[in-house]
Design an enzyme around this catalytic site. Sequence first.
Site, short mmCIF file in Angstrom:
data_model
loop_
_atom_site.label_atom_id
_atom_site.label_comp_id
_atom_site.label_asym_id
_atom_site.label_seq_id
_atom_site.Cartn_x
_atom_site.Cartn_y
_atom_site.Cartn_z
N LYS A 48 0.82 -1.22 0.00
CA LYS A 48 0.00 0.00 0.00
C LYS A 48 0.85 1.27 0.00
CE LYS A 48 -3.88 -2.30 2.29
NZ LYS A 48 -4.59 -2.64 1.06
N GLU A 148 -0.26 -1.49 7.60
CA GLU A 148 0.62 -2.57 7.08
C GLU A 148 2.05 -2.39 7.57
OE1 GLU A 148 -1.20 -4.40 2.98
OE2 GLU A 148 0.43 -2.99 2.76
N ASN A 191 -12.94 3.17 3.80
CA ASN A 191 -14.13 2.81 3.02
C ASN A 191 -15.32 2.70 3.97
OD1 ASN A 191 -14.23 0.19 4.15
ND2 ASN A 191 -12.90 -0.64 2.54
N ASP A 259 -5.30 2.72 -3.12
CA ASP A 259 -4.00 3.39 -2.97
C ASP A 259 -3.87 4.52 -3.99
OD1 ASP A 259 -3.56 1.35 -1.12
OD2 ASP A 259 -2.66 0.06 -2.65
O1 RIB Z 1 -3.90 -2.14 -1.74
C1 RIB Z 1 -3.35 -3.16 -2.53
C2 RIB Z 1 -2.11 -3.70 -1.90
O2 RIB Z 1 -2.46 -4.32 -0.69
C3 RIB Z 1 -1.41 -4.76 -2.71
O3 RIB Z 1 -0.49 -4.23 -3.62
C4 RIB Z 1 -0.82 -5.67 -1.65
O4 RIB Z 1 0.57 -5.65 -1.62
C5 RIB Z 1 -1.41 -5.20 -0.33
O5 RIB Z 1 -0.51 -4.44 0.38
#
Ligand code: RIB
Length: 325
Positions: A48, A148, A191, A259
């Site tokens: 992301k 993440e 969202n 993203d």
């Molecule tokens: O938002 C999409 C992303 O989520 C992907 O590219 C994957 O790597 C996860 O991080």
Amino acid sequence: MTAAPANATAEVAVVGSLNLDLTARVRRHPLPGQTVPASTLTPNPGGKGANQAVAAARLGARTALIGRVGTDPHADTLLYSLRSNGVDTTRITHDGNAVTGTALVTVADSGENTITVAAGANAHLNADHVDAARSVLESAGVVSLVMEIPLDTVVAAAHAAADSARIMLNLSPVADIPTDVLALADPLIVNEHEAHEILRNHHLTAEPGVDQASALCRLGVRSAVVTLGARGAALADADLVEHVPGLPVDVVDTTGAGDAFAATLAWRLSQGDALPAAVGWAIRVSAHSVGRTGAQTSYPTLNELTEPAGRGSAPHVHRSEASQV
Ligand code: RIB
């Protein structure tokens, strides 16, 4: 390759994850316990944080990414994608004891995806790395914080940038973020399902859309953007509440569309746009991205967006169906 000059001030600085996406294309997603065949299996640059950085850079923003990768060949693939799109990678560090983040992505013919992430080196991005990147954060117009990575790292980055930059927080997935950091979000991007979860955690309910955006502002964020898939996005701040409609698109692959949305928002806000105009751009760029496969591979350059139409100076994209952020 468009090399980004090291130490250039960034319009957009992203603190977040880098993953190598292993993407399987299937007719339909397997149910638990089922096996389905994949027509293709493709390695794609993702994560992301890296996705946001590439999306912003492709639109023309001077962009830096603060993140962590392993020392394996996947790291080289990810860094190549960033550098070839002009992202400043000088604050991406290598971890000798962890593999580069990996995401198992399955995309069905409907364009919908499921993603399983093995964090790897992303889990080792810490407050010291943020501190080492402080000059980039302090020089940036907008600092975009992506989940993440460890929550403590997000908190450290928010505090490091609080006095100098506009902070965007994409709380996906939802995490137990401290109230003082939530209060810095301008905007908080979620969202409708994530908005529901955050509000429920505060014993609140609201209808999907503008009601949720308003309720999130009442929780203390400076502004809120709630993405609504095909229906566009709702936004609210202290002065306004607005719904920006979605655009018709042919959906091929929704991976990374959120993203692209966040990155576009960061770029336009760094250029001084008001929130509704920035959201209009973000909807158009994410609508463009779902028409192509992959995440970073799907993001448009400014030239690929067609001539201005409709709201403000936002570009217009012709397609049929729906935006799926
Ligand atoms: O938002 C999409 C992303 O989520 C992907 O590219 C994957 O790597 C996860 O991080």
